[in-house]
Design an enzyme around this catalytic site. Sequence first.
Site, PDB file in Angstrom:
ATOM      1  N   CYS A   2       0.876  -1.165   0.000  1.00  0.00           N
ATOM      2  CA  CYS A   2       0.000   0.000   0.000  1.00  0.00           C
ATOM      3  C   CYS A   2       0.913   1.215   0.000  1.00  0.00           C
ATOM      4  CB  CYS A   2      -0.840   0.070   1.277  1.00  0.00           C
ATOM      5  SG  CYS A   2      -1.890  -1.357   1.546  1.00  0.00           S
ATOM      6  N   ARG A  27       1.395   1.585  -5.962  1.00  0.00           N
ATOM      7  CA  ARG A  27       1.559   0.622  -4.869  1.00  0.00           C
ATOM      8  C   ARG A  27       0.231  -0.025  -4.453  1.00  0.00           C
ATOM      9  NH1 ARG A  27       6.260   0.887  -2.218  1.00  0.00           N
ATOM     10  NH2 ARG A  27       5.302  -0.016  -0.366  1.00  0.00           N
ATOM     11  N   ASN A 101       1.043   0.222   5.976  1.00  0.00           N
ATOM     12  CA  ASN A 101       1.428  -0.598   4.829  1.00  0.00           C
ATOM     13  C   ASN A 101       2.130  -1.828   5.382  1.00  0.00           C
ATOM     14  OD1 ASN A 101       4.314  -0.376   2.662  1.00  0.00           O
ATOM     15  ND2 ASN A 101       2.553  -1.679   2.439  1.00  0.00           N
ATOM     16  N   GLY A 102       1.642  -3.008   5.014  1.00  0.00           N
ATOM     17  CA  GLY A 102       2.294  -4.230   5.484  1.00  0.00           C
ATOM     18  C   GLY A 102       1.276  -5.223   6.009  1.00  0.00           C
ATOM     19  N   GLU A 484       8.515 -21.514 -18.470  1.00  0.00           N
ATOM     20  CA  GLU A 484       8.418 -20.121 -18.037  1.00  0.00           C
ATOM     21  C   GLU A 484       9.599 -19.296 -18.576  1.00  0.00           C
ATOM     22  OE1 GLU A 484       6.182 -18.322 -17.061  1.00  0.00           O
ATOM     23  OE2 GLU A 484       7.118 -16.599 -16.101  1.00  0.00           O
ATOM     24  N   LYS A 488       9.070 -16.054 -20.959  1.00  0.00           N
ATOM     25  CA  LYS A 488       9.607 -14.726 -20.637  1.00  0.00           C
ATOM     26  C   LYS A 488      10.424 -14.195 -21.819  1.00  0.00           C
ATOM     27  CE  LYS A 488       7.692 -13.520 -17.977  1.00  0.00           C
ATOM     28  NZ  LYS A 488       6.692 -14.298 -17.338  1.00  0.00           N
ATOM     29  N   GLU A 491       8.080 -13.253 -24.729  1.00  0.00           N
ATOM     30  CA  GLU A 491       7.247 -12.085 -24.439  1.00  0.00           C
ATOM     31  C   GLU A 491       8.006 -10.778 -24.563  1.00  0.00           C
ATOM     32  OE1 GLU A 491       3.955 -12.957 -21.047  1.00  0.00           O
ATOM     33  OE2 GLU A 491       6.002 -13.286 -20.404  1.00  0.00           O
ATOM     34  N   LYS A 606      -1.741  -6.868 -19.898  1.00  0.00           N
ATOM     35  CA  LYS A 606      -1.500  -7.447 -18.572  1.00  0.00           C
ATOM     36  C   LYS A 606      -2.652  -8.368 -18.181  1.00  0.00           C
ATOM     37  CE  LYS A 606       0.697  -7.664 -14.600  1.00  0.00           C
ATOM     38  NZ  LYS A 606       1.876  -8.544 -14.643  1.00  0.00           N
TER      39      LYS A 606
HETATM   40  C1  G6P Z   1      -1.954 -12.228 -19.984  1.00  0.00           C
HETATM   41  C2  G6P Z   1      -0.580 -11.712 -19.578  1.00  0.00           C
HETATM   42  C3  G6P Z   1       0.302 -12.857 -19.053  1.00  0.00           C
HETATM   43  C4  G6P Z   1      -0.417 -13.582 -17.921  1.00  0.00           C
HETATM   44  C5  G6P Z   1      -1.779 -14.098 -18.381  1.00  0.00           C
HETATM   45  C6  G6P Z   1      -2.597 -14.665 -17.241  1.00  0.00           C
HETATM   46  O1  G6P Z   1      -1.868 -12.967 -21.151  1.00  0.00           O
HETATM   47  O2  G6P Z   1       0.056 -11.073 -20.676  1.00  0.00           O
HETATM   48  O3  G6P Z   1       1.521 -12.323 -18.570  1.00  0.00           O
HETATM   49  O4  G6P Z   1       0.379 -14.632 -17.477  1.00  0.00           O
HETATM   50  O5  G6P Z   1      -2.538 -13.022 -18.926  1.00  0.00           O
HETATM   51  O6  G6P Z   1      -2.943 -13.629 -16.372  1.00  0.00           O
HETATM   52  P1  G6P Z   1      -3.494 -13.862 -14.911  1.00  0.00           P
HETATM   53  O7  G6P Z   1      -3.844 -12.487 -14.420  1.00  0.00           O
HETATM   54  O8  G6P Z   1      -4.711 -14.726 -15.043  1.00  0.00           O
HETATM   55  O9  G6P Z   1      -2.425 -14.509 -14.141  1.00  0.00           O
END
Ligand code: G6P
Length: 611
Positions: A2, A27, A101-102, A484, A488, A491, A606
């Site tokens: 926060c 935050r 915050n915490g 993964e 990465k 992406e 996102k």
């Molecule tokens: C999108 C993002 C990915 C993420 C995926 C799942 O495709 O670009 O980075 O892993 O959604 O998102 P979530 O919020 O369900 O973990």
Amino acid sequence: MCGIVGFTGSDAALPVLLDGLASLEYRGYDSAGVALQVPGDGLWLRRRSGKLAELTGAVGDAPADATTGIGHTRWATHGRPSERNAHPQTDGSGDLAIVHNGIVENFLELREELEASGHEFRSETDTEVLAHLVADELAEGRSLADAVRSLLHSADGSFAVAVVHADDPGLIVAARRVSPLVAGVADEAAFVASDIPALLPHTREVLVVDDDQVVELRPGSVRITDLDGTELTPELRTITWDVEQAEKGGYEDFMLKEIHEQPAAVRDTLSGRTAPSGELMLDELRLSEDELRAVDKVFLVGCGTSYHAAMVAKYALEHWTRLPCEIDIASEFRYRDPVVDTRTLVVGVSQSGETADTIEAMKYAKRWDARIIAVTNVVDSSMARLADAVLYTHAGPEIGVAATKTHLAQVVALELLALYLAGLRGTRYTSEARDLLAELCEIPSRIETVIGRSDDIHPVAHELVDVRDFFFLGRGVGYPVAMEGALKLKEISYARAEAYPGGEMKHGPIALIEPGTVVVGVATRSHVYAKVLGNISEMRTRGATIVLVANDGDDTAAGLADHVLWVPSTIELFSPAVDTVALQLFAYHLAKERGRDVDKPRNLAKTVTVE
Ligand code: G6P
């Protein structure tokens, strides 16, 4: 995570607080509030659920002559986002307000004690406990600074707090343990905040507040004392960053900042969930123990990076609980007619809690009356509301599109869930679970070690910057790590990267291996370590350049590799939480070498709220 802010001076406090909160919104942004000292008339408090704009639109009647106040922007951990749970929290007297915050780990215990002695609670937050504790100390005749100091003795966990009281005009008392806190001083004014951006419009001279320190702010002065009340000479730092850089904590990008926040994300996700005896406490699990004992099959569903966390968890769940466990890409799950019934447990894994594919998969499971758990980073998200129980990852808001800290937090949260279920089913002895938990608590420091080696990983990425094709190989729990790592890299650098279980290469993909192809192998020690090295040799013989993630001091692995990304060892099922970090940094450096915008990769969002 926060954001907190405090101002005391000779100018109106409200605009300073609102500007400060705006720069701290990264935050957290699910609710916000302010408390102002009204000269001669107690405190004025306003809180709103939703983004800061909701609060800004609701403060038209604030007293213009208030020159001292505190503010908060929230990322919920205990208690869903609502006006009642927003900060500042009070003790109910109207004279005391606190922002926090915490996470107060022992808040349930403290709350029970306070309720037994007659305190009434109005919110579900851990923070309200702190307000009542301070009020009790004041009632004993202590000063506000000493009352806040007492919190450092009675509360466990991580926190940064700021407190105002009607009887102490012009005074703000703040304190810190683990959660960040900075203070600033200017002519006739003093400031405190969770992060530097909130202070930058007013001062570039910043005082760093350390753990277990108490700060007293009065117009034009800041006094810092330790746990015993001894006055300290604060460390003064001159900030040369601009506001945008400051929001990134001085890092070049949010992604790099979030990679560095991973030890804290994992620590916060583990925090408060182990009893002093070492046993697990998963308070947000609202399913009864009997319902969970009756489960005879588990499905883990998610998308993207969350799916990879689910893949890791499958190994742990099956090993520790002996329950059959399937993993599904959420968008495939409900279209393949899976066998789901009332004894099935479906775990939806999602950072945002809003991904349409995963929501639909959970709704499908609900129609078959399955038990549903959401593992998500966002309190009160759609998935949290849909599920029978929620296990939150406490990673704080993640801004970089490519998930990093939320992924590691998911991995450890799911490992905790697996241990919890194993305990319930009696498939693991408590003493064994205790040893596993003790090692899990060491993971943050192992992650720190890998992050500390970022400068060793950078030259490897630099050398491979022009490579077209990457293969990522792993076996066992190293396979999802390879998945993964490849994701990465795809992406954020736009390199072609495929991930395979090492043993599968010989059944087809090996045809693509030629000089110039890079094979990244996850070769940390495991029960399939020798097999992984065998598979890597096969790639090397065919001319591939080999990069290995290997455990410190492993000369055998190093002998097979052109480049090694060294990582500390841990127990096999926890190794993804450490090994993945090396691959995140590899992808990060390679993408930066290619000049990519790592925070906003092309074509990606996102959170994807369409199927
Ligand atoms: C999108 C993002 C990915 C993420 C995926 C799942 O495709 O670009 O980075 O892993 O959604 O998102 P979530 O919020 O369900 O973990």
